[in-house]
Motif scaffolding. Structure first.
Motif: not given
Length: 138
Positions: A119-123, A125-132
């Protein structure tokens, strides 16, 4: 020759720090009372450890009557991150993935702990996708 500690905080110092974090603020007697539940320790030992933690910048204190009341000088997560950074650099040559890989492969992780790590890794990755996405739209 004295061995140098990996974290620059001894075991008793970490134990005392955890108690002060838990209590929010504490006197030497407060911390000693908690430690006495597990083992015998002298008042002067705890007093010395708390003074050293203040000198190292981990605790602040003020005087109330004849007692010194200590409180955290830094947030627990900031201290833990700093100690982990130091450990990672000394033991894992600065590699976060080597540290995590060792932890995951060597520890008996419960299903809940594995799910929490995923779950921590998923979060992340989501944050990275959002910033991209934000960068792409500018």
């Amino acid at each position: 020759m004295r061995r140098k500690s990996l974290t620059h905080l001894g075991e008793t110092e970490m134990e005392v720090l955890h108690h002060v974090w838990d209590l929010g603020e504490a006197t030497v007697a407060d911390v000693r009372e908690r430690i006495l539940e597990d083992r015998d320790v002298a008042y002067t030992t705890i007093m010395t450890v708390m003074k050293k933690l203040a000198e190292k910048g981990y605790l602040d204190y003020h005087k109330e009557g004849r007692s010194y009341v200590y409180q955290p000088a830094q947030e627990p997560d900031a201290v833990q991150h700093s100690l982990l950074q130091r450990l990672m650099e000394k033991v894992f040559q600065g590699s976060p993935s080597a540290l995590v890989q060792t932890l995951v492969q060597r520890e008996e992780l419960s299903e809940e702990e594995r799910a929490e790590i995923r779950g921590l890794i998923d979060v992340l990755e989501e944050e990275e996708d959002d910033s991209n996405d934000v960068d792409d739209n500018s």
